[in-house]
Design a protein around this motif. Structure first.
Motif, short mmCIF file in Angstrom:
data_model
loop_
_atom_site.label_atom_id
_atom_site.label_comp_id
_atom_site.label_asym_id
_atom_site.label_seq_id
_atom_site.Cartn_x
_atom_site.Cartn_y
_atom_site.Cartn_z
N UNK A 21 0.84 -1.20 0.00
CA UNK A 21 0.00 0.00 0.00
C UNK A 21 0.88 1.25 0.00
N UNK A 22 1.96 1.22 0.79
CA UNK A 22 2.88 2.34 0.81
C UNK A 22 3.54 2.54 -0.54
N UNK B 30 0.20 4.73 6.61
CA UNK B 30 -1.25 4.77 6.74
C UNK B 30 -1.76 6.21 6.73
N UNK B 31 -0.98 7.13 7.35
CA UNK B 31 -1.41 8.52 7.42
C UNK B 31 -1.40 9.16 6.03
N UNK B 37 -4.81 12.33 2.58
CA UNK B 37 -3.78 12.39 3.59
C UNK B 37 -2.58 13.19 3.11
N UNK B 38 -1.76 13.64 4.08
CA UNK B 38 -0.60 14.44 3.69
C UNK B 38 0.60 13.54 3.49
N UNK B 39 1.39 13.75 2.42
CA UNK B 39 2.61 12.96 2.24
C UNK B 39 3.62 13.31 3.32
N UNK B 40 4.48 12.36 3.69
CA UNK B 40 5.45 12.62 4.77
C UNK B 40 6.49 13.64 4.34
N UNK B 41 7.02 14.43 5.30
CA UNK B 41 8.07 15.40 4.97
C UNK B 41 9.41 14.69 4.79
N UNK B 42 9.71 14.24 3.56
CA UNK B 42 10.96 13.54 3.31
C UNK B 42 12.11 14.54 3.27
N UNK B 43 13.33 14.07 3.53
CA UNK B 43 14.48 14.97 3.49
C UNK B 43 15.75 14.15 3.30
N UNK B 84 21.84 10.49 4.70
CA UNK B 84 20.65 9.67 4.91
C UNK B 84 19.47 10.24 4.16
N UNK B 85 18.59 9.34 3.70
CA UNK B 85 17.27 9.76 3.25
C UNK B 85 16.29 9.39 4.34
N UNK B 86 15.54 10.38 4.81
CA UNK B 86 14.64 10.19 5.95
C UNK B 86 13.20 10.28 5.46
N UNK B 87 12.41 9.27 5.84
CA UNK B 87 11.01 9.24 5.39
C UNK B 87 10.18 10.27 6.14
N UNK B 88 10.38 10.37 7.45
CA UNK B 88 9.60 11.32 8.25
C UNK B 88 10.57 12.28 8.93
#
Lengths: 107, 117, 95
Positions: A21-22, B30-31, B37-43, B84-88
């Protein structure tokens, strides 16, 4: 014991679906990669532990352990290379060079 | 013997970190996966790491990669930095603190004494 | 009980494979498709474990061991190919 095993396998299956799903819903290739490799491997770890609880014999245990060990050993390398390829393909090389440093200095 | 203890402690902390950040990653998926829903703030971020050998740095990079939510893209041995690539990326301080507390002490006990290349 | 577990596992793996298949078709970049293949790999290993649990034979776990190794090599190969495809040929000097 079998109840715990069914719960673990069920959680693993659910986590696998969440990982897929992700891959569908996250916005870019690098984020999707987080879902696929990490959540996918965590799901498989739960499934393998659950399978071991079902059949706790030696001939199952070493095979399950070997699968988990291979996954754990190969995943960082595969994900590292794939992340680099995704960065190059998305044209993020400049962002990569100019990435900000976060956190304090190490002791 | 202290090395064996350090390895065992590192493994336990690693398993704990994997499960905690696994839950976090599932929450992020899930969020952001809900309709609207809002996509996560990747960085992309750089994190300095403590002095250690090349092998220790490779192990640190692998453990960080295996922990959900962070992927090692590059290890810079000269500047002692992980890219690093950070998902959140909403709380990078906690992320760095997690790496410092969970992984670095054990790896330094195992690989810190070797010559840094 | 073991039937319930294999049922859950098979349905989860099939659903994950269908979702990954959608991403595989949609793309848009090559890296996205390789990521979808990773999900396929995880689903295939889960199915091998389910086959093992369902039949009670550990031989299917050997299939999963092989899949774990082949999937790793495949991902590395794809990653190299994607990276090489992006760079001008002259940049890919032998190292």
């Amino acid at each position: 014991m079998t109840v715990i095993a069914v719960v673990l396998i069920g959680l693993g299956a659910a986590l696998l679906v969440i990982a897929a799903w992700g891959v569908i819903r996250l916005p870019d290739a690098l984020s999707r990669q987080h879902a696929a490799t990490k959540a996918g491997t965590l799901a498989l770890a739960l499934v393998l532990i659950g399978a071991f609880l079902f059949v706790p014999t030696v001939e199952w245990a070493w095979r399950l352990g070997l699968i988990l060990a291979f996954l754990m050993a190969t995943l960082p390398i595969a994900s590292h290379l794939l992340a680099r390829a995704a960065v190059v393909e998305a044209g993020l090389a400049d962002e990569m060079r100019d990435a900000p440093r976060v956190g304090d200095e190490p002791s | 013997m202290p090395r064996l203890l350090a390895a065992a402690g590192l493994s336990l902390r690693f398993v704990r970190a994997v499960f905690l950040s696994g839950l976090q990653t599932v929450a992020v998926i899930l969020k952001s996966g809900r309709p609207g829903g809002t996509p996560p703030p990747v960085a992309l971020v750089r994190v300095r790491f403590a002095p250690m050998s090349a092998r220790g740095a490779a192990l640190l990079g692998s453990l960080v990669s295996l922990t959900p939510g962070t992927t090692t893209i590059d290890i810079d041995l000269e500047r002692r930095e992980l890219l690093l690539h950070v998902l959140d990326a909403s709380d990078t301080d906690a992320l760095v603190a997690g790496i410092r507390q969970d992984f670095e002490p054990g790896i330094r006990a195992l690989f810190g004494r070797e010559v840094t290349t | 009980m073991i039937g319930l577990a294999t049922g859950l596992l098979v349905s989860g793996a099939v659903l994950a494979a269908v979702l990954a298949g959608l991403r595989l078709l949609a793309g848009p970049t090559h890296a996205d498709r390789v990521v979808a293949l990773d999900i396929f790999l995880a689903a295939a290993i889960a199915l091998a474990v389910a086959a093992s649990l369902g039949t009670g034979r550990p031989v299917f776990l050997d299939v999963a061991i092989g899949l774990a190794l082949v999937g790793f090599v495949a991902t590395i190969g794809w990653a190299r190919l994607v990276q090489r495809g992006q760079q001008p040929e002259t940049d890919e000097a032998p190292r």
